[in-house]
Write a protein that holds these residues in place. Sequence first.
Motif, mmCIF file in Angstrom:
data_model
loop_
_atom_site.group_PDB
_atom_site.id
_atom_site.type_symbol
_atom_site.label_atom_id
_atom_site.label_comp_id
_atom_site.label_asym_id
_atom_site.label_seq_id
_atom_site.Cartn_x
_atom_site.Cartn_y
_atom_site.Cartn_z
ATOM 1 N N ILE A 51 0.841 -1.197 0.000
ATOM 2 C CA ILE A 51 0.000 0.000 0.000
ATOM 3 C C ILE A 51 0.876 1.248 0.000
ATOM 4 O O ILE A 51 0.631 2.208 -0.742
ATOM 5 N N GLY A 52 1.911 1.241 0.824
ATOM 6 C CA GLY A 52 2.811 2.388 0.897
ATOM 7 C C GLY A 52 3.512 2.667 -0.419
ATOM 8 O O GLY A 52 3.648 3.827 -0.834
ATOM 9 N N LEU A 55 1.075 4.254 -2.789
ATOM 10 C CA LEU A 55 0.853 5.653 -2.414
ATOM 11 C C LEU A 55 2.045 6.516 -2.809
ATOM 12 O O LEU A 55 1.876 7.663 -3.256
ATOM 13 N N ALA A 58 1.849 6.984 -6.552
ATOM 14 C CA ALA A 58 0.721 7.867 -6.868
ATOM 15 C C ALA A 58 1.029 9.305 -6.464
ATOM 16 O O ALA A 58 0.714 10.250 -7.206
ATOM 17 N N GLY A 59 1.639 9.479 -5.301
ATOM 18 C CA GLY A 59 1.979 10.821 -4.835
ATOM 19 C C GLY A 59 2.957 11.519 -5.765
ATOM 20 O O GLY A 59 2.797 12.706 -6.081
ATOM 21 N N LEU A 75 -4.694 11.838 -3.571
ATOM 22 C CA LEU A 75 -3.862 10.838 -2.902
ATOM 23 C C LEU A 75 -4.596 10.259 -1.694
ATOM 24 O O LEU A 75 -4.550 9.038 -1.452
ATOM 25 N N ILE A 78 -7.193 7.861 -3.004
ATOM 26 C CA ILE A 78 -6.575 6.594 -3.393
ATOM 27 C C ILE A 78 -6.297 5.742 -2.159
ATOM 28 O O ILE A 78 -6.522 4.522 -2.164
ATOM 29 N N TRP A 79 -5.839 6.373 -1.096
ATOM 30 C CA TRP A 79 -5.545 5.665 0.157
ATOM 31 C C TRP A 79 -6.806 4.976 0.694
ATOM 32 O O TRP A 79 -6.773 3.815 1.089
ATOM 33 N N LEU A 135 -0.775 15.137 4.327
ATOM 34 C CA LEU A 135 -0.386 14.779 2.961
ATOM 35 C C LEU A 135 -0.070 16.028 2.140
ATOM 36 O O LEU A 135 0.874 16.034 1.344
ATOM 37 N N GLU A 260 -1.759 5.684 11.578
ATOM 38 C CA GLU A 260 -1.322 6.249 10.303
ATOM 39 C C GLU A 260 -1.194 7.760 10.409
ATOM 40 O O GLU A 260 -0.203 8.349 9.931
#
Length: 272
Positions: A51-52, A55, A58-59, A75, A78-79, A135, A260
């Motif tokens: 997942i990280g 991300l 994507a970021g 972002l 998406i998370w 973020l 998180e």
Amino acid sequence: MRRTHFLMDGLRACAAAFQFLTRLPIPVQIEYTERVFQRSAIFYPLVGFVIGLLLMVAGAGLSYVLPTMPAAVLLLAIWVILTGGLHLDGLMDTADGILSHRPREQMLEIMKDSRVGAMGVIVCVLHLLLKFSLLYTLLDTYQTGDRGSLLLLLAIVPIWSRWFMVAAIRIWSYARPNSGLGSLFRGVNSKHVTISLLVALLTTTLCICTANPTSLPSWSIVLGFMTITTLVGSGIAAYISSKLGGLTGDTYGALNELLESVLLLAVIIIVL
């Protein structure tokens, strides 16, 4: 023959972890038993690692084509999509129960209700706003070009939040011994926690060694993530357990979400 059987068990458990914690397409038919659920916990940090990485990619891509504000919103979306909102649902149910200030049994009943109450909505909105702001700050710092590998720290956050879920399952008793999805994890033991910790350490080290985005030694970053996760997670879990007489599947999700945000906040403090 035994080695092949052991390998297949491990692959089924790994696939089960991804199917349960994400919405990634894993086209494998698995019979979900207590044994599968328990063994799947070992792979939770690996799920967080994947997942990280998604991300992080994507970021970087969103920052390249969009201004910081819409990039941060997308972002965050998406998370949430990657997990299907599973942990957010747990956070809202936990907030509805704990913040109702009712007796323990009534709190547990409120948490079982599929409807979301006012406190659940309020906590979810505030939580997402905090996550968005963190973020935004992270992407804004990344877009300055001074810390090109900064998003690697974002990739580490989901690893440790999911490792602590495994630790919480083992350390704190289950509030609903004979019901609820979380009851399937009752057999998680110290061996599962230790192996999942090794997975978390390995994937974190892999991220940092790729390109250290700070001036801190690699070992201090790993130790920092592990220490913050353990201390903050233990405090939250102990508080929830004192209210409910243990933890539930919903509270595992709440722990993941809250950690998180805490770890994202720690990342911001480290790099700014």
